[in-house]
Scaffold this active site. Sequence first.
Site, PDB file in Angstrom:
ATOM      1  N   ARG A  35       0.922  -1.118   0.192  1.00  0.00           N
ATOM      2  CA  ARG A  35      -0.150  -0.116  -0.079  1.00  0.00           C
ATOM      3  C   ARG A  35       0.809   1.287   0.240  1.00  0.00           C
ATOM      4  NH1 ARG A  35      -1.919   1.724   4.402  1.00  0.00           N
ATOM      5  NH2 ARG A  35      -2.531  -0.069   5.269  1.00  0.00           N
ATOM      6  N   ASP A  76      -5.403  18.308 -14.269  1.00  0.00           N
ATOM      7  CA  ASP A  76      -5.625  16.785 -14.772  1.00  0.00           C
ATOM      8  C   ASP A  76      -5.326  16.847 -16.396  1.00  0.00           C
ATOM      9  OD1 ASP A  76      -7.156  14.786 -15.859  1.00  0.00           O
ATOM     10  OD2 ASP A  76      -9.042  14.692 -14.441  1.00  0.00           O
TER      11      ASP A  76
HETATM   12  C1  LIG Z   1     -11.937   9.361 -16.656  1.00  0.00           C
HETATM   13  C2  LIG Z   1     -11.480  10.739 -15.725  1.00  0.00           C
HETATM   14  C3  LIG Z   1     -11.263  10.924 -14.603  1.00  0.00           C
HETATM   15  C4  LIG Z   1     -11.563   9.796 -13.555  1.00  0.00           C
HETATM   16  O1  LIG Z   1     -10.718   8.625 -13.626  1.00  0.00           O
HETATM   17  P1  LIG Z   1     -11.082   7.189 -13.273  1.00  0.00           P
HETATM   18  O2  LIG Z   1      -9.962   6.212 -13.852  1.00  0.00           O
HETATM   19  O3  LIG Z   1     -12.227   6.562 -13.986  1.00  0.00           O
HETATM   20  O4  LIG Z   1     -11.198   7.302 -11.683  1.00  0.00           O
HETATM   21  C5  LIG Z   1     -10.873  12.011 -14.252  1.00  0.00           C
HETATM   22  N1  LIG Z   1     -10.374  12.951 -14.878  1.00  0.00           N
HETATM   23  C6  LIG Z   1     -10.813  13.064 -16.260  1.00  0.00           C
HETATM   24  C7  LIG Z   1     -10.663  13.846 -17.202  1.00  0.00           C
HETATM   25  C8  LIG Z   1     -11.303  11.718 -16.781  1.00  0.00           C
HETATM   26  O5  LIG Z   1     -11.751  11.596 -18.310  1.00  0.00           O
END
Ligand SMILES: *Cc1c(COP(=O)(O)O)cnc(C)c1O
Length: 403
Positions: A60, A185
């Site tokens: 972990r 992101d």
């Molecule tokens: C899919 C997605 C997420 C979340 O990711 P998961 O792997 O599904 O938890 C976060 N940000 C964006 C832009 C995404 O497309």
Amino acid sequence: MDNAKPAGFATRAIHLGYDPMQHEGALTPPLHLTSTFAFEDAEAGAAIFAGEKPGYFYSRISNPTLDLLERRCADLEGAEAGVAFASGMGSICSVLWTFLSPGDEIVTDKTLYGCTFAFMRHGLAKFGITITHADMTDPDSVRAALSDKTRIVYFETPANPNMRLVDIEAISLIARQRGCKVVVDNTYATPVLTRPIELGADIVVHSATKYMGGHGDLVGGIAVGSAEDMQQVRIFGMKDMTGAVMAPFNAMLVLRGLKTLKLRVEKHCHNAMTVARALEAHPAVAKVNYPGLESFAQHMLAARQMPGFGAMIAFELKGGLEAGRAMMNRLQLVRRAVSLGDTETLIQHPASMTHSTYTPEERAAHGIAEGLIRLSVGIEEVEDIVADLLSALDDPASTSIAA
Ligand SMILES: *Cc1c(COP(=O)(O)O)cnc(C)c1O
């Protein structure tokens, strides 16, 4: 090798941090499918736990297979260190919970992926953290939103699902002058097309489920940033708060995905440009949001910030939602599915699927049209993708709705 010019992106994605000669000559890194690690003696165990001696103790916290993936992802993003997670949401929650406390504020863009929006609205707000949405396409809107309590500035570029872009350099500069951490992101762009850290961001998060894994066979997440920030995220956010650690087997699959990331993204971009032009030229289509099109409002920013325009397209039909649904139902090759970044071309309706976490009023306020259709262009032969989309659009029923 040491004196040589640093190796290029694809070379590092394939080789970085691994020497077969240290592993019986195995070309492919071994999969360390283990939860725990044995200590030579009790003293060694105590020293590893205390951080006085390098070593692994429990998966972990860290694991050699994840370690290699984390080092490769950090390197490809131009960061010092990384942490791998069970999902993209695991990485986002772990990072934000690590750096935010009750009374703090987070300033985010208007448009966010549905679950990120829900996490902030509910998961952060219930612990007394204020969420402020700014229009991050406008630097003045960001300046006005920042307060003495703002700790983090958070955005996606391109944003899921409407493709809004954020000027990473401009917004990072404003945020950092006010002492805020910038978290981006980068799921849509991938480090092939955008490296936010090099443009002034502090932390990059990813859903590795998408382009990094690239084959629709796993769920995973990544965060990268400074060694100090990542140590905090590992020790608090992941170890003690979410426990959202990536499984070693998934780390092996993402390592495999990374080997072809550049190759795949280049093909994805090429296919998407062709698909975007074909959609834009069709009489039933009202609007196509794709950064590579001259008609895209932020095309100039896209051309400056991204060497390729990605493979996500958002579009609306003249016949609105009903025409969109009917068109989706006529597709034969393109799969009706959420997720993105897979080899297969995928289509979905954000308002009833990925962004149903917003209320209709919230979608209207956050720039997500009810009739918007999201397309993740895959790497099949582009002629086949275009033919499937056009024949679904050309159906007489859809033309009559559109007329
Ligand atoms: C899919 C997605 C997420 C979340 O990711 P998961 O792997 O599904 O938890 C976060 N940000 C964006 C832009 C995404 O497309």
